[in-house]
Scaffold this active site. Structure first.
Site, PDB file in Angstrom:
ATOM      1  N   GLY A 200      -6.444  -6.723  -1.018  1.00 47.48           N
ATOM      2  CA  GLY A 200      -7.598  -5.831  -0.922  1.00 47.48           C
ATOM      3  C   GLY A 200      -8.417  -5.993   0.338  1.00 47.48           C
TER       4      GLY A 200
ATOM      5  N   GLY B  72      -1.570  -2.571  -4.850  1.00 47.06           N
ATOM      6  CA  GLY B  72      -2.801  -2.373  -5.610  1.00 47.06           C
ATOM      7  C   GLY B  72      -3.489  -1.095  -5.168  1.00 47.06           C
ATOM      8  N   GLY B  73      -4.467  -1.218  -4.288  1.00 46.32           N
ATOM      9  CA  GLY B  73      -5.298  -0.095  -3.857  1.00 46.32           C
ATOM     10  C   GLY B  73      -4.516   1.154  -3.482  1.00 46.32           C
TER      11      GLY B  73
ATOM     12  CD  GLU C  28      -7.581  -8.471  -8.130  1.00 49.57           C
ATOM     13  OE1 GLU C  28      -7.297  -7.782  -9.118  1.00 49.57           O
ATOM     14  OE2 GLU C  28      -7.405  -8.077  -6.956  1.00 49.57           O
TER      15      GLU C  28
ATOM     16  CD  GLU D 296      -0.220  -9.838  -5.470  1.00 44.58           C
ATOM     17  OE1 GLU D 296      -0.302  -8.699  -4.977  1.00 44.58           O
ATOM     18  OE2 GLU D 296      -0.857 -10.195  -6.467  1.00 44.58           O
TER      19      GLU D 296
ATOM     20  CB  SER E 148      -3.490  -5.362   2.693  1.00 46.16           C
ATOM     21  OG  SER E 148      -4.748  -5.860   2.274  1.00 46.16           O
TER      22      SER E 148
ATOM     23  CG  HIS F 240      -3.398 -10.185  -9.968  1.00 46.72           C
ATOM     24  ND1 HIS F 240      -4.576 -10.332  -9.266  1.00 46.72           N
ATOM     25  CD2 HIS F 240      -2.664  -9.277  -9.289  1.00 46.72           C
ATOM     26  CE1 HIS F 240      -4.538  -9.530  -8.218  1.00 46.72           C
ATOM     27  NE2 HIS F 240      -3.394  -8.872  -8.202  1.00 46.72           N
TER      28      HIS F 240
ATOM     29  CG  ASN G 294      -2.173  -4.663 -10.316  1.00 48.64           C
ATOM     30  OD1 ASN G 294      -2.548  -4.305 -11.432  1.00 48.64           O
ATOM     31  ND2 ASN G 294      -2.655  -5.728  -9.697  1.00 48.64           N
ATOM     32  CD1 TRP G 295      -1.821   2.066 -10.782  1.00 48.51           C
ATOM     33  CD2 TRP G 295      -2.400   3.137 -12.667  1.00 48.51           C
ATOM     34  NE1 TRP G 295      -1.022   3.173 -10.892  1.00 48.51           N
ATOM     35  CE2 TRP G 295      -1.350   3.858 -12.050  1.00 48.51           C
ATOM     36  CE3 TRP G 295      -2.912   3.617 -13.866  1.00 48.51           C
ATOM     37  CZ2 TRP G 295      -0.826   5.031 -12.573  1.00 48.51           C
ATOM     38  CZ3 TRP G 295      -2.395   4.783 -14.407  1.00 48.51           C
ATOM     39  CH2 TRP G 295      -1.357   5.481 -13.766  1.00 48.51           C
ATOM     40  CE  LYS G 296      -5.439  -5.010  -7.366  1.00 51.90           C
ATOM     41  NZ  LYS G 296      -5.941  -5.855  -6.313  1.00 51.90           N
TER      42      LYS G 296
HETATM   43  P1  PGA Z   1      -3.899  -4.560  -2.724  1.00 50.88           P
HETATM   44  O1  PGA Z   1      -3.733  -5.371  -4.099  1.00 50.88           O
HETATM   45  O2  PGA Z   1      -2.624  -3.817  -2.504  1.00 50.88           O
HETATM   46  O3  PGA Z   1      -5.061  -3.653  -2.973  1.00 50.88           O
HETATM   47  O4  PGA Z   1      -4.153  -5.564  -1.648  1.00 50.88           O
HETATM   48  C1  PGA Z   1      -2.571  -6.067  -4.334  1.00 50.88           C
HETATM   49  C2  PGA Z   1      -2.628  -6.664  -5.703  1.00 50.88           C
HETATM   50  O5  PGA Z   1      -2.618  -5.929  -6.694  1.00 50.88           O
HETATM   51  O6  PGA Z   1      -2.719  -7.857  -5.839  1.00 50.88           O
END
Ligand code: PGA
Length: 248
Positions: free
Chosen positions: A171, A229-230, A91, A165, A208, A89, A8-10
């Site tokens: 994050g 994500g990150g 976010e 999640e 994470s 998601h 997930n590149w956000k």
């Molecule tokens: P993260 O993000 O791996 O940076 O914690 C996870 C996500 O995309 O929800």
């Protein structure tokens, strides 16, 4: 069964060149690469074995199109070669005030018109502080609302994944304890079966995930993969995650 990795590149990266470079290292079997809409075409042209995913979709799907400024439909995504879509998601739930009602509409449109859905659920810190039982109750509530009135749809393990999640783990560098995520995965599968008659569904963990912890998480049979994500934005790091996952 092969473990699944969702990248997930956000809202990253900024340039097309970086997106292409990142797509190259992410192109492995079992990976779903989810770039921002603006890079879907470029990433699709790079991927040979990985699947292409979108990070969101709108619930209306008029063909050929409609008056919904800023939105992207299921048909547009499918035409662009997208097979999967992330819905719900945290976010988006938080920053865009997406409600379970909106998520439910997106979910129904995506499944009805043939996209595979990665539905994100997870509790906030205040809930988890009350214990895992409270977190389960919260997640159960999300699932019941997000999947309401979907019995007429053909939801199967092949077109539906859940990403558990916990919001406080996203994050933050503080992943959930793998054994607790595994217990949550079992719980989610039992709800999906008892309330929606979906058997064999797959539940991923997100929050994470790094090359330093992915093996400890994915060694649990109950956890069918990870939403990253990150760490999916760092080429070397994500390559390592793919390698480790392939060897589990
Ligand atoms: P993260 O993000 O791996 O940076 O914690 C996870 C996500 O995309 O929800």
């Amino acid at each position: 069964m092969r473990k699944i990795l969702i990248a997930n590149w956000k809202m990253n990266p900024v340039s097309e060149l970086e997106a292409i470079q990142l797509a190259k290292v992410s192109d492995a079997k079992g990976v779903v690469v989810c770039p921002p809409f603006i890079f879907l075409n470029q990433v699709r042209n790079v991927l040979k074995v990985a699947d292409l995913g979108a990070q969101d979709v709108f619930w209306e799907n008029p063909i050929p199109g409609g008056a919904f400024t800023g939105e992207i439909s299921v048909s547009m995504l499918k035409k662009a070669g997208v097979s999967h879509v992330i819905i719900g998601h945290s976010e988006r739930r938080r920053h865009l005030r997406e409600t379970d009602g909106m998520i439910n509409k997106k979910f129904r449109a995506a499944i009805a018109f043939g996209l595979k859905v990665i539905l994100c659920v997870g509790e906030p810190l205040a809930v988890r502080k009350q214990g895992l039982a409270a977190a389960k109750t919260f997640v159960r509530g999300q699932l019941l609302k997000d999947l309401e009135s979907t019995r007429n749809l053909k939801i199967r393990h092949s077109n539906f994944l859940v990403a558990y999640e916990p919001i406080w783990a996203i994050g933050t560098g503080k992943p959930d304890k793998p054994e607790e995520s595994a217990a949550m995965a079992v719980f989610i599968k039992s709800i999906l079966f008892s309330k929606f008659q979906i058997s064999g569904s797959r539940v991923l963990y997100g929050g994470s995930v790094t090359s330093g912890n992915v093996d400890r998480i994915l060694k649990y049979d109950e956890i069918d993969g990870a939403l990253v994500g990150g760490a999916s934005l760092k080429p070397k790091e994500f390559e390592k995650i793919i390698q480790i996952t392939e060897n589990i």
